[in-house]
Design a protein around this motif. Structure first.
Motif, PDB file in Angstrom:
ATOM      1  N   ASP A 140       0.829  -1.204   0.000  1.00 43.12           N
ATOM      2  CA  ASP A 140       0.000   0.000   0.000  1.00 43.12           C
ATOM      3  C   ASP A 140       0.862   1.251   0.000  1.00 43.12           C
ATOM      4  O   ASP A 140       0.570   2.226  -0.710  1.00 43.12           O
ATOM      5  N   SER A 144       1.191   4.182  -2.857  1.00 43.54           N
ATOM      6  CA  SER A 144       1.021   5.583  -2.476  1.00 43.54           C
ATOM      7  C   SER A 144       2.185   6.435  -2.975  1.00 43.54           C
ATOM      8  O   SER A 144       1.985   7.534  -3.514  1.00 43.54           O
ATOM      9  N   GLN A 235      -6.122   5.935  -7.608  1.00 43.04           N
ATOM     10  CA  GLN A 235      -6.591   5.693  -6.246  1.00 43.04           C
ATOM     11  C   GLN A 235      -7.570   4.529  -6.212  1.00 43.04           C
ATOM     12  O   GLN A 235      -7.566   3.723  -5.271  1.00 43.04           O
ATOM     13  N   SER A 236      -8.399   4.414  -7.239  1.00 40.66           N
ATOM     14  CA  SER A 236      -9.329   3.294  -7.324  1.00 40.66           C
ATOM     15  C   SER A 236      -8.572   1.968  -7.433  1.00 40.66           C
ATOM     16  O   SER A 236      -8.932   0.969  -6.792  1.00 40.66           O
ATOM     17  N   ARG A 238      -5.537   1.414  -6.364  1.00 39.39           N
ATOM     18  CA  ARG A 238      -4.864   1.191  -5.080  1.00 39.39           C
ATOM     19  C   ARG A 238      -5.812   0.586  -4.050  1.00 39.39           C
ATOM     20  O   ARG A 238      -5.450  -0.367  -3.345  1.00 39.39           O
ATOM     21  N   GLU A 239      -7.018   1.123  -3.951  1.00 38.30           N
ATOM     22  CA  GLU A 239      -7.972   0.621  -2.955  1.00 38.30           C
ATOM     23  C   GLU A 239      -8.377  -0.818  -3.256  1.00 38.30           C
ATOM     24  O   GLU A 239      -8.492  -1.647  -2.348  1.00 38.30           O
ATOM     25  N   GLY A 242      -5.355  -3.155  -2.619  1.00 35.10           N
ATOM     26  CA  GLY A 242      -5.124  -3.243  -1.182  1.00 35.10           C
ATOM     27  C   GLY A 242      -6.122  -4.176  -0.503  1.00 35.10           C
ATOM     28  O   GLY A 242      -5.746  -4.992   0.344  1.00 35.10           O
ATOM     29  N   ALA A 243      -7.389  -4.074  -0.891  1.00 32.64           N
ATOM     30  CA  ALA A 243      -8.412  -4.952  -0.307  1.00 32.64           C
ATOM     31  C   ALA A 243      -8.174  -6.401  -0.692  1.00 32.64           C
ATOM     32  O   ALA A 243      -8.316  -7.309   0.138  1.00 32.64           O
ATOM     33  N   TYR A 256     -14.408  -1.960  -3.058  1.00 28.22           N
ATOM     34  CA  TYR A 256     -13.520  -0.932  -2.512  1.00 28.22           C
ATOM     35  C   TYR A 256     -13.065   0.009  -3.624  1.00 28.22           C
ATOM     36  O   TYR A 256     -13.020   1.233  -3.447  1.00 28.22           O
ATOM     37  N   GLY A 257     -12.710  -0.574  -4.757  1.00 32.09           N
ATOM     38  CA  GLY A 257     -12.288   0.247  -5.880  1.00 32.09           C
ATOM     39  C   GLY A 257     -13.413   1.116  -6.407  1.00 32.09           C
ATOM     40  O   GLY A 257     -13.211   2.294  -6.700  1.00 32.09           O
ATOM     41  N   SER A 260     -14.256   4.203  -4.305  1.00 29.89           N
ATOM     42  CA  SER A 260     -13.254   5.283  -4.319  1.00 29.89           C
ATOM     43  C   SER A 260     -13.292   6.094  -5.613  1.00 29.89           C
ATOM     44  O   SER A 260     -12.519   7.036  -5.781  1.00 29.89           O
TER      45      SER A 260
END
Length: 278
Positions: A140, A144, A235-236, A238-239, A242-243, A256-257, A260
């Motif tokens: 993550d 970032s 960002q989508s 990444r989320e 990450g999930a 999650y994506g 976001s």
């Protein structure tokens, strides 16, 4: 093409209003004033930049006119590709996607996303780290850092163009003062000659302000907006990744994506589900 339409509206409004008061268009044709303003501004722009920043500025300005930002359809393609990737990992293990992330262009998983090379590289590099280390602890933070650098790089060009825009009114004043100097040198000429020189000098101020607030300022703002919207896209990713790495099921990771994504572009859950099943 929206930017081109905006420029047409700017010039049509300014010149149209000038025509409404029977303004003499011939007076606006002052090549010397334009050379002074635009040439001096470009010279200062080049002086203040580096080879890298100038390249980023030109690339960003071109993208502002002819490029496009992620649309709702692009987000759906992204979600579909991520779901296919997560589902395969869930069924066969993370090692099963090694070939897919190495060559996204020929992978059926990335069929709709392959044209977005930056996104494919972002996803691929993230999973390469996981395949190499087997650790999800730093993924993550790595994503970032990658996003922050990409965003800052895109903003460099926008800031450079904004600084150039800010200099244009000043350059217009320079051209105007030089026009006044010419006028003072012809102080013994008839009033119609002096009027022509004074009008030409004032055109310098007009051009500087118009180019700042009507052309280059909006270009810089458009470049900033594009950089922000591109950051939303990553960002989508990444989320969702990450999930998935935390152990969420493919559909939950995808949610999650989706959550976001900015509301302006966010597909509904039903639209996402139909795309994924399709």
């Amino acid at each position: 093409m929206i930017a081109v339409a905006g420029l047409i509206i700017v010039f049509a409004s300014v010149l149209g209003g000038f025509a409404m008061v029977n303004g003499p268009f011939a007076m606006l044709l002052q090549p010397a004033e334009l050379i002074i303003i635009f040439g001096a501004a470009m010279g200062a722009f080049i002086t203040s930049g580096t080879a890298c920043s100038l390249k980023l500025s030109l690339k960003g300005a071109g993208h502002a006119y002819f490029g496009k930002t992620p649309s709702k359809a692009d987000y759906l393609e992204l979600l579909s590709a991520l779901y296919a990737l997560f589902a395969k990992i869930n069924r066969e293990g993370v090692i099963s996607v090694e070939k897919d992330i190495e060559d996204p262009a020929s992978s059926p998983l990335f069929r709709g996303l392959a044209k977005n090379k930056s996104a494919c590289l972002f996803i691929g590099d993230t999973f390469r780290v996981y395949l190499t280390t087997g650790s999800i602890g730093e993924l993550d933070h790595l994503m970032s850092v990658d996003m922050e650098i990409m965003h800052e790089e895109e903003m460099v060009g926008a800031h450079n163009v904004a600084h150039m825009a800010d200099s244009l009114p000043g350059m217009g004043i320079v051209a105007c003062v030089m026009g006044v100097v010419v006028t003072m040198g012809a102080i013994n000429e008839p009033p119609e000659v002096l009027g022509h020189h004074i009008g030409a000098a004032l055109v310098g101020t007009f051009l500087g302000i118009l180019l700042c607030y009507g052309v280059f300022g909006p270009i810089a703002a458009k470049m900033e907006n594009q950089a922000r919207e591109q950051n939303f896209f990553f960002q989508s990713i990444r989320e969702a990744i990450g999930a998935a790495m935390r152990g969420s099921s493919p559909i939950i990771a995808l949610e999650y994506g989706r959550r976001s994504i900015p509301m302006s572009f966010r597909p509904s859950f039903l639209e996402m589900e139909q795309k994924v099943k399709g």
